[in-house]
Design an enzyme around this catalytic site. Structure first.
Site, PDB file in Angstrom:
ATOM      1  N   LYS A 177      26.048  77.053  46.797  1.00 32.56           N
ATOM      2  CA  LYS A 177      25.134  78.046  47.372  1.00 32.56           C
ATOM      3  C   LYS A 177      23.789  77.409  47.763  1.00 32.56           C
ATOM      4  O   LYS A 177      23.265  77.626  48.853  1.00 32.56           O
ATOM      5  CB  LYS A 177      24.897  79.177  46.366  1.00 32.56           C
ATOM      6  CG  LYS A 177      23.807  80.144  46.734  1.00 32.56           C
ATOM      7  CD  LYS A 177      24.153  80.948  47.980  1.00 32.56           C
ATOM      8  CE  LYS A 177      22.952  81.723  48.489  1.00 32.56           C
ATOM      9  NZ  LYS A 177      23.282  82.545  49.650  1.00 32.56           N
ATOM     10  N   CYS A 219      15.759  83.624  51.302  1.00 32.32           N
ATOM     11  CA  CYS A 219      16.818  82.680  50.904  1.00 32.32           C
ATOM     12  C   CYS A 219      16.464  81.255  51.293  1.00 32.32           C
ATOM     13  O   CYS A 219      16.285  80.401  50.435  1.00 32.32           O
ATOM     14  CB  CYS A 219      18.125  83.075  51.581  1.00 32.32           C
ATOM     15  SG  CYS A 219      18.507  84.807  51.386  1.00 32.32           S
TER      16      CYS A 219
HETATM   17  N1  SAJ Z   1      15.248  79.850  61.955  1.00 31.79           N
HETATM   18  C1  SAJ Z   1      14.603  78.974  62.813  1.00 31.79           C
HETATM   19  N2  SAJ Z   1      15.340  78.252  63.694  1.00 31.79           N
HETATM   20  C2  SAJ Z   1      16.694  78.384  63.761  1.00 31.79           C
HETATM   21  C3  SAJ Z   1      17.351  79.262  62.860  1.00 31.79           C
HETATM   22  C4  SAJ Z   1      16.592  80.000  61.975  1.00 31.79           C
HETATM   23  O1  SAJ Z   1      13.379  78.832  62.804  1.00 31.79           O
HETATM   24  O2  SAJ Z   1      17.301  77.702  64.612  1.00 31.79           O
HETATM   25  C5  SAJ Z   1      14.447  80.633  60.987  1.00 31.79           C
HETATM   26  C6  SAJ Z   1      14.555  82.145  61.170  1.00 31.79           C
HETATM   27  O3  SAJ Z   1      13.673  82.609  62.161  1.00 31.79           O
HETATM   28  C7  SAJ Z   1      14.181  82.638  59.788  1.00 31.79           C
HETATM   29  C8  SAJ Z   1      14.758  81.564  58.873  1.00 31.79           C
HETATM   30  O4  SAJ Z   1      14.971  80.426  59.683  1.00 31.79           O
HETATM   31  O5  SAJ Z   1      12.778  82.672  59.627  1.00 31.79           O
HETATM   32  C9  SAJ Z   1      16.035  81.927  58.164  1.00 31.79           C
HETATM   33  O6  SAJ Z   1      16.904  82.648  59.014  1.00 31.79           O
HETATM   34  P1  SAJ Z   1      18.489  82.483  58.997  1.00 31.79           P
HETATM   35  O7  SAJ Z   1      19.061  83.400  59.999  1.00 31.79           O
HETATM   36  O8  SAJ Z   1      18.845  81.059  59.142  1.00 31.79           O
HETATM   37  O9  SAJ Z   1      18.916  82.845  57.513  1.00 31.79           O
HETATM   38  P2  SAJ Z   1      18.775  84.125  56.524  1.00 31.79           P
HETATM   39  O10 SAJ Z   1      17.670  83.827  55.558  1.00 31.79           O
HETATM   40  O11 SAJ Z   1      18.735  85.411  57.259  1.00 31.79           O
HETATM   41  O12 SAJ Z   1      20.189  84.044  55.767  1.00 31.79           O
HETATM   42  C10 SAJ Z   1      20.590  82.845  55.132  1.00 31.79           C
HETATM   43  C11 SAJ Z   1      22.008  82.501  55.558  1.00 31.79           C
HETATM   44  N3  SAJ Z   1      22.310  81.133  55.183  1.00 31.79           N
HETATM   45  C12 SAJ Z   1      22.756  80.226  56.059  1.00 31.79           C
HETATM   46  O13 SAJ Z   1      22.866  80.436  57.240  1.00 31.79           O
HETATM   47  C13 SAJ Z   1      23.109  78.884  55.470  1.00 31.79           C
HETATM   48  C14 SAJ Z   1      22.991  83.462  54.928  1.00 31.79           C
HETATM   49  O14 SAJ Z   1      24.328  83.098  55.203  1.00 31.79           O
HETATM   50  C15 SAJ Z   1      22.775  83.486  53.398  1.00 31.79           C
HETATM   51  O15 SAJ Z   1      23.626  84.429  52.781  1.00 31.79           O
HETATM   52  C16 SAJ Z   1      21.355  83.928  53.140  1.00 31.79           C
HETATM   53  O16 SAJ Z   1      20.481  82.953  53.741  1.00 31.79           O
HETATM   54  C17 SAJ Z   1      21.167  84.023  51.628  1.00 31.79           C
HETATM   55  O17 SAJ Z   1      21.175  85.135  51.082  1.00 31.79           O
HETATM   56  O18 SAJ Z   1      21.101  82.987  50.971  1.00 31.79           O
END
Ligand code: SAJ
Length: 434
Positions: A232, A286
């Protein structure tokens, strides 16, 4: 199903399924993961008791309502409450499966705080009967499931708790099964994602699988609790490190005077390159948090993971500085900040860099700040009272001299450079390039 080791032990032989009806599940913690999981289990025929320390949350759920916004959740909860397959309570009942889905926040010095998991284990312990299966879902530092075992063993000396490497005589099962769902798609992903089921012993994993295979349509993958805990943390660290690379590139590109969006677009045409998108920093509960749990477990070795966290945190500071320079360049003008959420198209502002930046700017330049956020109808607490105003996109564009895209919500994506002609524009997400 894919079982890398053979689970043969007949766990909890003494009284398995004899004391408590096998279909009783208690979900401890009715938050972003616990409530959807509880309601989903109820819709798959389990008799579920959702437990929360907040009387407010319990009352809301028992009246068929929800206290969090998540697609399809309200209908799922309402149906389960009406069908009486879901009930909420502040008391832990006796059940055949216990699922712990409580928060594991970051404490001081970026160290994990597992006190809510420990409290849940203490609340469950007096209710346990032989045959019960206890599953930790909360994102946790490695070793947390063993800590739960320790607590139960201390409080219930009458019960044989499973230990790594000995699975023949345990009365109960203990497993770690991380949630891995994306906010906004939780209900769908709970069913369709693959699940990692980490048993303290092989028999524990087999027992926990009874619950997961009843509703998961993805693959259930079996391993040990320690590996599952690590998996995780590694998943979210992988994403954090990759976003940090994109964010660092954006700062390098700025310094050497090239367009980062163009660089990434062209580099990604290489068949083995897939660079993510820079932004104003990384938010959410997360990805901005979990890598620290990995760092805490191996502070000397986790150098890249720590640096990625620092780069992503710094990107928010860097973005704020750049916006302040724009405010100085147009000292009379108003500024429209587009978006407060931590990512597009959700109403979740937790750990949001956009919100942090808006708050910092409003503290010093409140009356000049116009916030455009279609996912709220009132300004968050720290922004209200600074003189900042929540306005519609049209009003923001009409009044502002400076426009900053902090979140690429769909509601903003129709904007073109023509709509913003004559304004100073800073697009932290590359939205206007798409
Ligand atoms: N972000 C960027 N650039 C990108 C992708 C994302 O700046 O190219 C930023 C987003 O704007 C945001 C942050 O990263 O601020 C996180 O967003 P996210 O969509 O990557 O992730 P979360 O926090 O919504 O969900 C994540 C997911 N983990 C992964 O993709 C590895 C989800 O599957 C997990 O279940 C969740 O964390 C969790 O609960 O741990």
């Amino acid at each position: 199903m894919n079982a890398p080791f053979h689970a043969t032990a007949a766990l909890g032989r003494k009284a398995l399924g004899q004391v408590v009806p096998e279909h009783q599940v208690a979900v401890i913690g009715l938050g972003y993961i616990g409530l959807p999981t509880a309601a989903l289990l109820a819709s798959y025929g389990w008799s579920v008791c959702g437990v929360d320390v907040s009387q407010n949350v319990v009352d809301t759920v028992n009246s068929g309502g929800v206290h969090i916004e998540e697609r399809d959740l309200e209908m799922l909860v309402r149906n389960a409450i009406t069908a009486q397959t879901l009930v909420a309570s502040t008391e832990v009942p006796t059940a055949s499966f216990y699922m712990i889905a409580v928060p594991t926040p970051l404490g001081e010095y970026n160290l994990p705080d597992i006190s809510y998991v420990e409290a849940a284990a203490r609340a469950i312990a007096p209710k346990i009967v032989p045959g019960a299966c206890i599953i930790v879902e909360s994102t946790s530092p490695v070793g947390t499931t063993e800590r739960v075992a320790e607590i139960i063993a201390t409080l219930r000396p009458d019960i044989v708790v499973p230990r790594d490497g000995s699975d023949d005589d345990a009365d109960i099962a203990l497993a770690y099964c991380p949630e891995r769902v994306l906010p906004g798609r939780i209900v769908n992903e709970l069913v369709h994602n693959d699940r990692v089921i980490g048993g303290v012993t092989a028999a524990c994993a087999e027992r926990a699988a009874v619950l997961y295979t009843s509703f998961v349509k993805g693959d259930c993958l079996y391993t040990s609790a320690r590996v599952a805990e690590t998996v995780k943390l590694v998943e979210n660290s992988f994403r954090d490190v990759n976003i940090a690379f994109a964010n660092e590139l954006s700062m390098i590109a700025e310094e050497i005077g090239v367009d980062v969006w163009e660089v990434i677009r062209l580099a990604n045409r290489h068949p083995r390159v897939n660079i993510l998108q820079p932004g104003p920093g990384v938010g959410g509960h997360c990805i901005a948090v979990d890598p620290w749990f990995l760092v805490a477990g191996a502070p000397e070795s986790a150098r890249l993971v720590r640096t990625a966290r620092e780069v992503n945190d710094h990107k928010a500071v860097h973005t704020e500085r750049r916006i302040r320079a724009l405010l100085e360049a147009a000292p009379e003008g108003k500024i429209a900040l587009l978006g407060l959420a931590f990512k597009p198209d959700i109403d979740d502002f937790r750990e949001s860099p956009a919100l942090e930046i808006a708050e910092a700017l409003s503290l010093t330049h409140g009356p000049r700040v116009l916030v455009v956020e279609p996912f709220t109808d009132q300004l968050p607490r720290y922004l209200a009272g600074t003189g900042a105003q929540l306005v519609t996109l049209d009003a923001g564009l009409r009044q502002a001299e400076i426009v900053v895209v902090l979140v690429d919500h769909t509601a903003f994506r129709h904007l073109t450079p023509v709509d913003l002609a004559g304004k100073i524009v800073f697009d932290t997400r590359g939205m206007l390039r798409r």
